[in-house]
Design an enzyme around this catalytic site. Sequence first.
Site, PDB file in Angstrom:
ATOM      1  N   GLU A  40       4.501  48.841  83.357  1.00  0.00           N
ATOM      2  CA  GLU A  40       4.369  47.878  82.258  1.00  0.00           C
ATOM      3  C   GLU A  40       3.568  46.674  82.757  1.00  0.00           C
ATOM      4  OE1 GLU A  40       4.964  47.309  78.895  1.00  0.00           O
ATOM      5  OE2 GLU A  40       4.223  45.308  79.386  1.00  0.00           O
ATOM      6  N   ARG A 132      12.681  43.480  66.266  1.00  0.00           N
ATOM      7  CA  ARG A 132      11.976  44.319  67.250  1.00  0.00           C
ATOM      8  C   ARG A 132      12.561  44.170  68.654  1.00  0.00           C
ATOM      9  NH1 ARG A 132       6.352  45.641  65.349  1.00  0.00           N
ATOM     10  NH2 ARG A 132       6.199  46.515  67.413  1.00  0.00           N
ATOM     11  N   ARG A 213       3.031  35.851  58.430  1.00  0.00           N
ATOM     12  CA  ARG A 213       4.402  36.335  58.663  1.00  0.00           C
ATOM     13  C   ARG A 213       5.310  35.162  58.964  1.00  0.00           C
ATOM     14  NH1 ARG A 213       4.421  41.916  61.699  1.00  0.00           N
ATOM     15  NH2 ARG A 213       6.312  41.040  62.519  1.00  0.00           N
ATOM     16  N   ASP A 325       0.686  53.695  69.477  1.00  0.00           N
ATOM     17  CA  ASP A 325      -0.468  52.927  68.998  1.00  0.00           C
ATOM     18  C   ASP A 325      -1.718  53.174  69.830  1.00  0.00           C
ATOM     19  OD1 ASP A 325       0.910  51.840  66.915  1.00  0.00           O
ATOM     20  OD2 ASP A 325       0.449  49.752  67.396  1.00  0.00           O
ATOM     21  N   ALA A 338       5.454  52.555  64.093  1.00  0.00           N
ATOM     22  CA  ALA A 338       6.340  52.715  65.247  1.00  0.00           C
ATOM     23  C   ALA A 338       7.088  54.050  65.158  1.00  0.00           C
ATOM     24  CB  ALA A 338       7.324  51.550  65.316  1.00  0.00           C
TER      25      ALA A 338
HETATM   26  C1  LIG Z   1       2.053  43.122  61.385  1.00  0.00           C
HETATM   27  C2  LIG Z   1       2.618  44.467  61.797  1.00  0.00           C
HETATM   28  C3  LIG Z   1       3.821  44.943  61.241  1.00  0.00           C
HETATM   29  C4  LIG Z   1       4.318  46.210  61.580  1.00  0.00           C
HETATM   30  N1  LIG Z   1       5.453  46.657  60.991  1.00  0.00           N
HETATM   31  C5  LIG Z   1       5.877  47.924  61.237  1.00  0.00           C
HETATM   32  C6  LIG Z   1       7.035  48.441  60.590  1.00  0.00           C
HETATM   33  O1  LIG Z   1       7.693  47.774  59.802  1.00  0.00           O
HETATM   34  N2  LIG Z   1       7.403  49.734  60.889  1.00  0.00           N
HETATM   35  C7  LIG Z   1       6.711  50.506  61.785  1.00  0.00           C
HETATM   36  O2  LIG Z   1       7.111  51.668  62.013  1.00  0.00           O
HETATM   37  N3  LIG Z   1       5.630  50.026  62.429  1.00  0.00           N
HETATM   38  C8  LIG Z   1       5.198  48.768  62.165  1.00  0.00           C
HETATM   39  N4  LIG Z   1       4.083  48.294  62.804  1.00  0.00           N
HETATM   40  C9  LIG Z   1       3.428  49.144  63.815  1.00  0.00           C
HETATM   41  C10 LIG Z   1       4.220  49.046  65.134  1.00  0.00           C
HETATM   42  O3  LIG Z   1       4.297  47.688  65.506  1.00  0.00           O
HETATM   43  C11 LIG Z   1       3.536  49.836  66.244  1.00  0.00           C
HETATM   44  O4  LIG Z   1       3.226  51.122  65.763  1.00  0.00           O
HETATM   45  C12 LIG Z   1       4.416  49.991  67.490  1.00  0.00           C
HETATM   46  O5  LIG Z   1       4.812  48.750  67.997  1.00  0.00           O
HETATM   47  C13 LIG Z   1       3.647  50.773  68.558  1.00  0.00           C
HETATM   48  O6  LIG Z   1       4.405  50.853  69.742  1.00  0.00           O
HETATM   49  P1  LIG Z   1       3.686  51.238  71.124  1.00  0.00           P
HETATM   50  O7  LIG Z   1       4.780  51.316  72.117  1.00  0.00           O
HETATM   51  O8  LIG Z   1       2.798  52.400  70.922  1.00  0.00           O
HETATM   52  O9  LIG Z   1       2.713  50.007  71.431  1.00  0.00           O
HETATM   53  P2  LIG Z   1       3.082  48.502  71.777  1.00  0.00           P
HETATM   54  O10 LIG Z   1       4.297  48.065  71.048  1.00  0.00           O
HETATM   55  O11 LIG Z   1       1.836  47.710  71.564  1.00  0.00           O
HETATM   56  O12 LIG Z   1       3.432  48.528  73.324  1.00  0.00           O
HETATM   57  C14 LIG Z   1       2.447  48.640  74.313  1.00  0.00           C
HETATM   58  C15 LIG Z   1       3.034  48.229  75.656  1.00  0.00           C
HETATM   59  O13 LIG Z   1       2.067  48.491  76.674  1.00  0.00           O
HETATM   60  C16 LIG Z   1       1.903  47.347  77.502  1.00  0.00           C
HETATM   61  N5  LIG Z   1       0.518  47.403  77.985  1.00  0.00           N
HETATM   62  C17 LIG Z   1      -0.623  47.053  77.330  1.00  0.00           C
HETATM   63  N6  LIG Z   1      -1.704  47.304  78.100  1.00  0.00           N
HETATM   64  C18 LIG Z   1      -1.248  47.833  79.265  1.00  0.00           C
HETATM   65  C19 LIG Z   1      -1.881  48.320  80.427  1.00  0.00           C
HETATM   66  N7  LIG Z   1      -3.213  48.332  80.568  1.00  0.00           N
HETATM   67  N8  LIG Z   1      -1.092  48.779  81.440  1.00  0.00           N
HETATM   68  C20 LIG Z   1       0.265  48.810  81.335  1.00  0.00           C
HETATM   69  N9  LIG Z   1       0.917  48.354  80.229  1.00  0.00           N
HETATM   70  C21 LIG Z   1       0.174  47.889  79.204  1.00  0.00           C
HETATM   71  C22 LIG Z   1       2.211  46.175  76.595  1.00  0.00           C
HETATM   72  O14 LIG Z   1       2.594  45.027  77.340  1.00  0.00           O
HETATM   73  C23 LIG Z   1       3.350  46.741  75.744  1.00  0.00           C
HETATM   74  O15 LIG Z   1       4.607  46.570  76.360  1.00  0.00           O
HETATM   75  C24 LIG Z   1       3.591  47.025  62.488  1.00  0.00           C
HETATM   76  C25 LIG Z   1       2.411  46.542  63.087  1.00  0.00           C
HETATM   77  C26 LIG Z   1       1.910  45.284  62.717  1.00  0.00           C
HETATM   78  C27 LIG Z   1       0.623  44.812  63.354  1.00  0.00           C
END
Ligand SMILES: Cc1cc2nc3c(=O)[nH]c(=O)nc-3n(C[C@H](O)[C@H](O)[C@H](O)COP(=O)(O)OP(=O)(O)OC[C@H]3O[C@@H](n4cnc5c(N)ncnc54)[C@H](O)[C@@H]3O)c2cc1C
Length: 440
Positions: A40, A132, A213, A325, A338
Amino acid sequence: MPPTNDPKKPFHIAVCGGGIGGLALTIGLLHQHISCTVYEAAHEFAEIGAGVSFGPNSIRAMSLLDPSIEEGYRSIETRNAWDSKKPIWFDFRLGMKPETWDESFGNPVGEDGQWIAAPEAGHDVGQCSVHRAHFLDVLVKMVPDGVAKFGKRVEEVVELPSGKMELTFHDGSKAEADAVIGCDGVKSRTRQIILGKDHPSTNASFTGKYAYRGLIPMEKAIEAVGEELAVNSQMYLGHHGHILTFPIEKGKTMNVVAFRSMDGEWTDEKWVLPMKREDMVKDYEGWGAHVSKILPLMEKPDIWALFDHPAAPTYYKKRFAMLGDAAHASTPHQGAGAGQAIEDAYVLSSLLGEINSVDDIEKAFKAYDTIRRPRSQRVVTTSRDAARIYEFEDENLGSDLEKIRETLGERFKWIWDEDMVAQKDKALQLLRDEGVKVEL
Ligand SMILES: Cc1cc2nc3c(=O)[nH]c(=O)nc-3n(C[C@H](O)[C@H](O)[C@H](O)COP(=O)(O)OP(=O)(O)OC[C@H]3O[C@@H](n4cnc5c(N)ncnc54)[C@H](O)[C@@H]3O)c2cc1C
């Protein structure tokens, strides 16, 4: 039962990123007795202080990964307060004053606050959200000590002549693994490496929409719009904008997200900025009494530019894959982004749990890509389409409320009704077709 760190497979996986996607995957891998390390970038696991909603499909995937995830989720979830509203995702209503409605948008248009539709997500879900950071805590508690390494921002991933994958971090340190799974979010570095920095699908693109927001203490929200509209989820629709509100923190707080369309590109390199109140007031001139009463009450508001990913042609390259994502960042208009990361984690960890040699990892990634890419990319495109419907920008539906009601009643079902076990079984069948011995 939360997983233990008890590896039995002859390979080690590096998970890049410990957000919702990375941690859900890690829990899945540990259950399959797969050795893994989460790298992370931040110095601790952290999430922003906002709400996130999940549909029934996502909650099923949580439970299939580990019933303790659903239990933890249920202990912190907030749902609509009224029993009659429990199955409802949102009550969709008109948000603009009738007298400001341009005739070219369509007539008659109804009154501010007039009900349009109420799609049902099911009795045990409806509108169902968590803070979250609290949900991340549920996941973090299930990851045994020593599995995560912090302050490790992945910068490079290469395959060594030995066949191992080598990760290089921002601090200059290195690590090796047999396979790498990028879970590093919408600005993913791992996606750049898998697809190529200059590939047209690599970078997220601005969707032409941004959102304010903020949160409102529930007693103030009730005073402003009355109990029914405050304690149950609402979506107020209007031209080139929509506003959603739903209860969070066990009903103590109203979460508000106010969306707006704009022409042109987002030019600031930051995607989240502090909000200027006067900009928001200007953006919602001509909106009705409900919206006009809610917006000024928003506390600590900020503004988010909404980006999503063009469809990637693949989610893997050899023994390097991406998830959540990093693979398919979506706008939030279906509350499904998510949830797709959790579905990915369930299917991918199940596939990897079936193989017993490094040579078969690529076959598991291939099956994951075949099964997960179409569905998760459809979530991205239909999410963009949903915003156009909510904002009366859809070419076919325009502001025809009857047609919009019909569409809203149907259009989310394919996301919510997904049979997750059948999806996983299809993926395992593909693995079997590749010659891997799989018990179905
Ligand atoms: C305004 C908004 C509202 C939303 N509301 C909803 C909702 O109501 N319901 C829903 O299902 N989804 C919602 N989403 C989408 C949801 O937030 C994402 O789909 C979800 O958080 C993706 O999770 P993730 O773990 O893939 O990515 P992230 O949550 O972005 O996690 C990525 C992680 O990787 C780490 N990282 C980044 N780069 C590196 C690197 N190079 N090396 C190591 N670590 C790294 C970061 O620090 C972070 O901890 C919303 C999105 C937005 C923008």
